[in-house]
Design a protein around this motif. Sequence first.
Motif, mmCIF file in Angstrom:
data_model
loop_
_atom_site.group_PDB
_atom_site.id
_atom_site.type_symbol
_atom_site.label_atom_id
_atom_site.label_comp_id
_atom_site.label_asym_id
_atom_site.label_seq_id
_atom_site.Cartn_x
_atom_site.Cartn_y
_atom_site.Cartn_z
ATOM 1 N N ARG A 10 6.923 -15.335 6.156
ATOM 2 C CA ARG A 10 5.623 -15.162 5.504
ATOM 3 C C ARG A 10 4.517 -15.054 6.541
ATOM 4 N N SER A 13 4.763 -11.678 8.355
ATOM 5 C CA SER A 13 4.410 -10.542 7.506
ATOM 6 C C SER A 13 3.043 -10.717 6.852
ATOM 7 N N ARG A 14 2.356 -11.801 7.143
ATOM 8 C CA ARG A 14 1.014 -12.091 6.626
ATOM 9 C C ARG A 14 0.986 -12.099 5.100
ATOM 10 N N ARG A 15 1.972 -12.758 4.500
ATOM 11 C CA ARG A 15 2.056 -12.818 3.045
ATOM 12 C C ARG A 15 1.667 -14.197 2.531
ATOM 13 N N HIS A 20 1.939 -12.201 -5.564
ATOM 14 C CA HIS A 20 3.366 -11.967 -5.351
ATOM 15 C C HIS A 20 4.086 -11.747 -6.678
ATOM 16 N N HIS A 158 -9.096 -4.642 -2.328
ATOM 17 C CA HIS A 158 -7.865 -4.682 -1.534
ATOM 18 C C HIS A 158 -7.021 -3.431 -1.812
ATOM 19 N N ARG A 162 -4.943 -1.412 2.358
ATOM 20 C CA ARG A 162 -5.073 -2.879 2.350
ATOM 21 C C ARG A 162 -4.143 -3.534 1.325
ATOM 22 N N ARG A 164 -1.100 -3.234 0.889
ATOM 23 C CA ARG A 164 0.182 -3.618 1.498
ATOM 24 C C ARG A 164 0.180 -5.071 1.958
ATOM 25 N N ARG A 165 -0.974 -5.562 2.354
ATOM 26 C CA ARG A 165 -1.068 -6.939 2.835
ATOM 27 C C ARG A 165 -1.523 -7.908 1.751
ATOM 28 N N PHE A 166 -1.753 -7.417 0.548
ATOM 29 C CA PHE A 166 -2.280 -8.283 -0.511
ATOM 30 C C PHE A 166 -1.414 -8.311 -1.758
ATOM 31 N N HIS A 168 2.248 -8.110 -3.084
ATOM 32 C CA HIS A 168 3.608 -8.261 -2.590
ATOM 33 C C HIS A 168 4.584 -8.063 -3.748
#
Length: 176
Positions: A10, A13-15, A20, A158, A162, A164-166, A168
Amino acid sequence: MTFSIRAIIRALSRRDRGIHFGPERWVSLLAELDRRGGRRHEAGAFLLGARTGHLREVQDVVFYDDLDPEAYSSGVCILHAPAFAALWSMCRARGLTVVGDVHTHPKSAFQSEADRTNPMVARDGHIAIIVPNFATGRPARKTLGVFEYRGNHAWTDHSGARARRFLHNDLWSKFL
Protein backbone atom coordinates in the motif's frame (compact mmCIF):
# COMPACT_ATOMS: atom_id res chain seq x y z
CA MET A 1 10.82 -7.20 13.40
CA THR A 2 7.13 -7.09 12.61
CA PHE A 3 5.96 -5.96 9.19
CA SER A 4 2.96 -6.26 6.95
CA ILE A 5 3.29 -7.06 3.28
CA ARG A 6 -0.08 -5.40 2.77
CA ALA A 7 1.16 -2.19 4.42
CA ILE A 8 4.37 -2.23 2.37
CA ILE A 9 2.50 -2.72 -0.92
CA ARG A 10 0.00 0.00 0.00
CA ALA A 11 2.81 2.41 0.86
CA LEU A 12 4.71 1.64 -2.34
CA SER A 13 1.62 2.01 -4.49
CA ARG A 14 0.34 5.04 -2.52
CA ARG A 15 -3.03 3.42 -1.84
CA ASP A 16 -3.46 4.78 1.65
CA ARG A 17 -6.02 7.36 0.54
CA GLY A 18 -9.00 7.38 -1.76
CA ILE A 19 -11.67 4.77 -2.29
CA HIS A 20 -11.19 1.02 -2.64
CA PHE A 21 -13.43 -1.44 -4.50
CA GLY A 22 -12.81 -5.12 -5.01
CA PRO A 23 -12.57 -5.56 -8.80
CA GLU A 24 -15.58 -7.91 -8.92
CA ARG A 25 -17.74 -5.40 -7.02
CA TRP A 26 -16.67 -2.61 -9.40
CA VAL A 27 -17.49 -4.61 -12.54
CA SER A 28 -20.87 -5.74 -11.20
CA LEU A 29 -21.69 -2.17 -10.11
CA LEU A 30 -21.04 -0.85 -13.62
CA ALA A 31 -23.13 -3.62 -15.20
CA GLU A 32 -26.02 -2.89 -12.84
CA LEU A 33 -25.85 0.87 -13.47
CA ASP A 34 -25.97 0.13 -17.21
CA ARG A 35 -28.97 -2.17 -16.74
CA ARG A 36 -30.91 0.18 -14.46
CA GLY A 37 -30.33 3.19 -16.70
CA GLY A 38 -31.22 1.23 -19.82
CA ARG A 39 -28.70 3.38 -21.73
CA ARG A 40 -31.43 6.07 -21.75
CA HIS A 41 -31.12 7.89 -18.43
CA GLU A 42 -28.85 8.35 -15.45
CA ALA A 43 -28.63 5.70 -12.73
CA GLY A 44 -26.81 5.78 -9.42
CA ALA A 45 -25.95 4.13 -6.15
CA PHE A 46 -24.63 4.86 -2.69
CA LEU A 47 -21.38 3.17 -1.71
CA LEU A 48 -21.49 1.81 1.83
CA GLY A 49 -18.46 0.80 3.82
CA ALA A 50 -15.92 1.95 6.35
CA ARG A 51 -13.40 4.74 6.51
CA THR A 52 -9.90 4.27 7.91
CA GLY A 53 -7.94 7.49 7.87
CA HIS A 54 -8.11 8.79 4.31
CA LEU A 55 -9.02 5.44 2.76
CA ARG A 56 -12.62 4.36 2.21
CA GLU A 57 -13.43 0.67 1.74
CA VAL A 58 -16.60 -0.11 -0.26
CA GLN A 59 -18.36 -3.13 1.25
CA ASP A 60 -21.89 -2.79 -0.10
CA VAL A 61 -23.93 -0.88 -2.68
CA VAL A 62 -27.49 0.49 -2.51
CA PHE A 63 -29.04 1.69 -5.77
CA TYR A 64 -31.01 4.91 -5.79
CA ASP A 65 -34.13 3.34 -7.27
CA ASP A 66 -34.21 0.71 -4.50
CA LEU A 67 -34.55 3.60 -2.05
CA ASP A 68 -36.85 5.75 -4.21
CA PRO A 69 -38.67 4.04 -7.12
CA GLU A 70 -39.10 7.47 -8.76
CA ALA A 71 -35.38 8.33 -8.56
CA TYR A 72 -34.90 8.24 -12.35
CA SER A 73 -38.31 9.45 -13.50
CA SER A 74 -36.96 12.85 -14.61
CA GLY A 75 -34.01 11.33 -16.51
CA VAL A 76 -31.50 12.48 -13.89
CA CYS A 77 -30.96 11.12 -10.39
CA ILE A 78 -33.19 12.81 -7.82
CA LEU A 79 -33.88 11.37 -4.37
CA HIS A 80 -36.51 12.56 -1.92
CA ALA A 81 -36.24 12.74 1.89
CA PRO A 82 -37.80 9.32 2.65
CA ALA A 83 -35.04 7.67 0.56
CA PHE A 84 -32.39 9.18 2.84
CA ALA A 85 -34.24 8.04 5.95
CA ALA A 86 -34.25 4.49 4.54
CA LEU A 87 -30.54 4.81 3.66
CA TRP A 88 -29.53 5.90 7.18
CA SER A 89 -31.61 3.07 8.63
CA MET A 90 -29.82 0.57 6.36
CA CYS A 91 -26.44 1.93 7.39
CA ARG A 92 -27.29 1.56 11.09
CA ALA A 93 -28.57 -1.99 10.59
CA ARG A 94 -25.45 -3.04 8.63
CA GLY A 95 -22.95 -1.15 10.78
CA LEU A 96 -21.69 0.77 7.75
CA THR A 97 -21.52 4.37 6.61
CA VAL A 98 -21.94 6.07 3.25
CA VAL A 99 -18.41 6.51 1.88
CA GLY A 100 -19.42 7.72 -1.56
CA ASP A 101 -21.86 7.66 -4.40
CA VAL A 102 -21.68 6.87 -8.09
CA HIS A 103 -23.92 7.90 -10.96
CA THR A 104 -23.86 7.89 -14.73
CA HIS A 105 -23.89 10.63 -17.34
CA PRO A 106 -24.84 10.27 -21.01
CA LYS A 107 -21.48 11.31 -22.49
CA SER A 108 -18.48 12.56 -20.56
CA ALA A 109 -18.02 12.33 -16.80
CA PHE A 110 -17.98 16.02 -15.94
CA GLN A 111 -19.32 17.40 -12.68
CA SER A 112 -22.44 19.38 -13.58
CA GLU A 113 -23.49 22.48 -11.69
CA ALA A 114 -26.30 20.42 -10.12
CA ASP A 115 -23.76 17.77 -9.02
CA ARG A 116 -21.44 20.43 -7.60
CA THR A 117 -24.08 22.35 -5.68
CA ASN A 118 -26.19 19.38 -4.54
CA PRO A 119 -23.91 16.66 -3.18
CA MET A 120 -25.75 13.44 -2.35
CA VAL A 121 -24.07 13.50 1.07
CA ALA A 122 -22.69 16.88 2.09
CA ARG A 123 -20.02 15.51 4.41
CA ASP A 124 -16.32 16.36 4.21
CA GLY A 125 -14.48 13.48 2.53
CA HIS A 126 -17.51 12.08 0.68
CA ILE A 127 -16.52 10.71 -2.75
CA ALA A 128 -18.68 11.24 -5.83
CA ILE A 129 -17.87 9.17 -8.92
CA ILE A 130 -19.37 9.97 -12.32
CA VAL A 131 -19.30 7.27 -15.00
CA PRO A 132 -19.50 8.32 -18.68
CA ASN A 133 -21.68 6.85 -21.44
CA PHE A 134 -24.32 5.53 -19.00
CA ALA A 135 -21.72 2.98 -17.74
CA THR A 136 -21.65 1.01 -20.99
CA GLY A 137 -18.61 -1.19 -21.46
CA ARG A 138 -15.75 -0.96 -18.98
CA PRO A 139 -14.66 2.66 -18.78
CA ALA A 140 -11.02 3.26 -17.90
CA ARG A 141 -10.33 5.06 -14.63
CA LYS A 142 -8.98 8.08 -16.51
CA THR A 143 -12.42 8.61 -18.12
CA LEU A 144 -14.26 8.77 -14.78
CA GLY A 145 -15.14 11.88 -12.83
CA VAL A 146 -13.85 11.40 -9.28
CA PHE A 147 -14.57 14.19 -6.81
CA GLU A 148 -14.00 14.54 -3.06
CA TYR A 149 -16.32 16.85 -1.15
CA ARG A 150 -14.60 19.47 1.03
CA GLY A 151 -17.63 21.26 2.45
CA ASN A 152 -19.33 24.53 1.49
CA HIS A 153 -19.81 23.28 -2.11
CA ALA A 154 -16.04 22.90 -2.60
CA TRP A 155 -14.60 19.77 -4.19
CA THR A 156 -11.18 18.29 -4.92
CA ASP A 157 -11.01 16.85 -8.43
CA HIS A 158 -9.29 13.45 -8.62
CA SER A 159 -10.35 12.80 -12.22
CA GLY A 160 -8.26 11.87 -15.23
CA ALA A 161 -4.71 10.68 -14.57
CA ARG A 162 -5.13 11.47 -10.83
CA ALA A 163 -7.86 8.81 -10.54
CA ARG A 164 -5.20 6.10 -10.71
CA ARG A 165 -3.92 7.14 -7.30
CA PHE A 166 -7.34 7.69 -5.74
CA LEU A 167 -9.80 5.13 -7.14
CA HIS A 168 -8.57 1.61 -6.41
CA ASN A 169 -10.66 -0.90 -8.39
CA ASP A 170 -8.11 -3.11 -10.11
CA LEU A 171 -6.56 -6.52 -9.54
CA TRP A 172 -4.14 -5.14 -6.95
CA SER A 173 -7.11 -3.89 -4.94
CA LYS A 174 -7.94 -7.49 -4.19
CA PHE A 175 -4.73 -7.86 -2.19
CA LEU A 176 -4.65 -4.49 -0.45
